[in-house]
Design an enzyme around this catalytic site. Structure first.
Site, PDB file in Angstrom:
ATOM      1  N   GLN A 106       0.826  -1.194   0.000  1.00  0.00           N
ATOM      2  CA  GLN A 106       0.000   0.000   0.000  1.00  0.00           C
ATOM      3  C   GLN A 106       0.863   1.247   0.000  1.00  0.00           C
ATOM      4  OE1 GLN A 106      -3.421  -0.602   2.321  1.00  0.00           O
ATOM      5  NE2 GLN A 106      -3.828   1.553   2.669  1.00  0.00           N
ATOM      6  N   SER A 118       3.676  -6.033   3.151  1.00  0.00           N
ATOM      7  CA  SER A 118       2.380  -5.888   3.813  1.00  0.00           C
ATOM      8  C   SER A 118       1.291  -6.629   3.038  1.00  0.00           C
ATOM      9  CB  SER A 118       2.048  -4.409   4.004  1.00  0.00           C
ATOM     10  OG  SER A 118       0.910  -4.245   4.819  1.00  0.00           O
ATOM     11  N   LEU A 119       0.324  -5.919   2.439  1.00  0.00           N
ATOM     12  CA  LEU A 119      -0.732  -6.615   1.705  1.00  0.00           C
ATOM     13  C   LEU A 119      -0.164  -7.436   0.558  1.00  0.00           C
ATOM     14  CD1 LEU A 119      -1.724  -5.270  -1.306  1.00  0.00           C
ATOM     15  CD2 LEU A 119      -2.256  -3.381   0.204  1.00  0.00           C
ATOM     16  N   ARG A 128      -9.659  -7.893   5.149  1.00  0.00           N
ATOM     17  CA  ARG A 128      -8.495  -7.281   5.817  1.00  0.00           C
ATOM     18  C   ARG A 128      -8.574  -5.765   5.703  1.00  0.00           C
ATOM     19  NH1 ARG A 128      -3.073  -5.724   4.395  1.00  0.00           N
ATOM     20  NH2 ARG A 128      -1.476  -6.385   5.902  1.00  0.00           N
ATOM     21  N   HIS A 145       0.567  -1.904  10.917  1.00  0.00           N
ATOM     22  CA  HIS A 145       1.673  -2.637  11.527  1.00  0.00           C
ATOM     23  C   HIS A 145       2.069  -2.063  12.891  1.00  0.00           C
ATOM     24  CE1 HIS A 145       1.792  -4.962   7.916  1.00  0.00           C
ATOM     25  NE2 HIS A 145       1.866  -3.855   7.218  1.00  0.00           N
ATOM     26  N   GLN A 151       1.068 -10.368  11.400  1.00  0.00           N
ATOM     27  CA  GLN A 151       1.611  -9.435  10.417  1.00  0.00           C
ATOM     28  C   GLN A 151       0.936  -8.077  10.442  1.00  0.00           C
ATOM     29  OE1 GLN A 151      -0.049  -8.331   7.251  1.00  0.00           O
ATOM     30  NE2 GLN A 151       1.359  -8.937   5.620  1.00  0.00           N
TER      31      GLN A 151
END
Length: 317
Positions: A10, A94-95, A119, A207, A256
């Protein structure tokens, strides 16, 4: 050749991403159209329309960014697989980790998109109505960034928090959390010699511990999921390496969302394992820059456009 495939996260989204693939490749077009149908029970978005036309403010909202980015990644991955290009090692920022799990065959297309839509929704809900911020810190060591975050958290008595969120590459670490805490940590880091502090175009304190509610909701979703054995080696964000046999994919994905992402460590792990070629998939070329700043003697390709894809296929052939 030992190949790594890395997926963007992202912040790299842009209006128009994937339009040229959609117009030229039927497999990509089917993926994007199917994505809209898959996520409609979770979020009211037309993946193609939002990705190609914006507005950028909506595309940058995590509820919409996540399905759009992962649909793009799945579409390009299908084109690579059709050309016989598959990863020896894969990871994502991340994603992007979810796209890596698709590449490795751990989760299928429909399940990945369903999970990533949830999510995005859960992460947006976790940060709702809270002034939050993420900033990239340039030119500071890990220990100094952690010291700044610890100092601010103690000074604010944990009422507001700031944490290291992404270890992107040597000299670039992202901090995340409540806006007041991020600003105080940024001031501390400037005084400590950081070269620059850059706000990121994201919509949540990703995060960090503030994402625990999202992690808890995702844990409930993962209980219903059948995670397959990977057919390529997956490097996990919160480890910076492969998981041990005792660790589960579901627990690592739950962790995560509320823990630091060790991209720099992941890239070093791939290089140490003999990966000599890496393909970045996603808008922009940010991860390619991180890779070049992290390891030597690795050939890096970035696939953002059809031109990038076709040039990469020519060179790899």
């Amino acid at each position: 050749m030992k190949l790594g495939i890395v997926y963007a996260g992202q912040g790299s989204q842009r209006v128009g991403m994937g339009k040229d693939f959609y117009d030229k490749y039927e497999d990509f077009r089917e993926t994007i159209d199917k994505a809209t149908e898959t996520v409609k029970g979770v979020t009211d978005m037309d993946v193609a329309k939002l990705s190609f036309e914006g507005p950028v403010e909506q595309l940058s909202d995590t509820r919409y960014t996540q399905p759009a980015m992962v649909a793009f990644a799945i579409g390009v991955t299908k084109l690579l697989h059709k050309k016989g290009i598959k990863a020896d090692y894969t990871c994502g920022l991340s994603l992007g980790e979810y796209s890596a799990l698709y590449e490795a065959g751990v989760l299928d297309e429909e399940k990945i998109l369903e999970l990533i839509a949830k999510r995005g929704k859960y992460m947006a809900e976790a940060a709702a109505d809270r002034p939050v911020k993420m900033c990239a810190v340039l030119g500071a060591e890990r220990e100094v960034v952690k010291e700044a975050c610890d100092y601010v958290n103690n000074a604010l008595c944990q009422e507001f928090i700031v944490q290291p969120a992404n270890y992107n590459c040597p000299g670039q670490i992202v901090i995340s959390g409540d806006a007041v805490a991020v600003d105080k940590a940024s001031a501390y880091l400037k005084d400590a010699g950081a070269k620059r502090i850059l706000p990121l175009k994201v919509s949540g304190p990703f995060h960090t511990k503030l994402m625990k509610p999202a992690g808890d909701k995702l844990a409930n979703e993962f209980e219903k999921v059948d995670f397959k054995n990977p057919n390529s080696k997956v490097i996990f964000n919160c480890l910076g390496k492969e998981k041990s046999p005792e660790e589960s994919v579901s627990k690592l994905l739950e962790k995560q969302v509320q823990s630091s992402v060790y991209l720099e460590d992941s890239i070093k792990y791939m290089a140490d394992a003999g990966v000599d070629t890496i393909i970045e998939i996603g808008p922009g070329k940010a991860i390619s820059k991180f890779i070049n700043k992290t390891v030597d003697n690795v050939k890096v390709y970035s696939i953002d456009t059809v031109e990038d894809f076709e040039k990469t296929m020519e060179e790899l052939a």
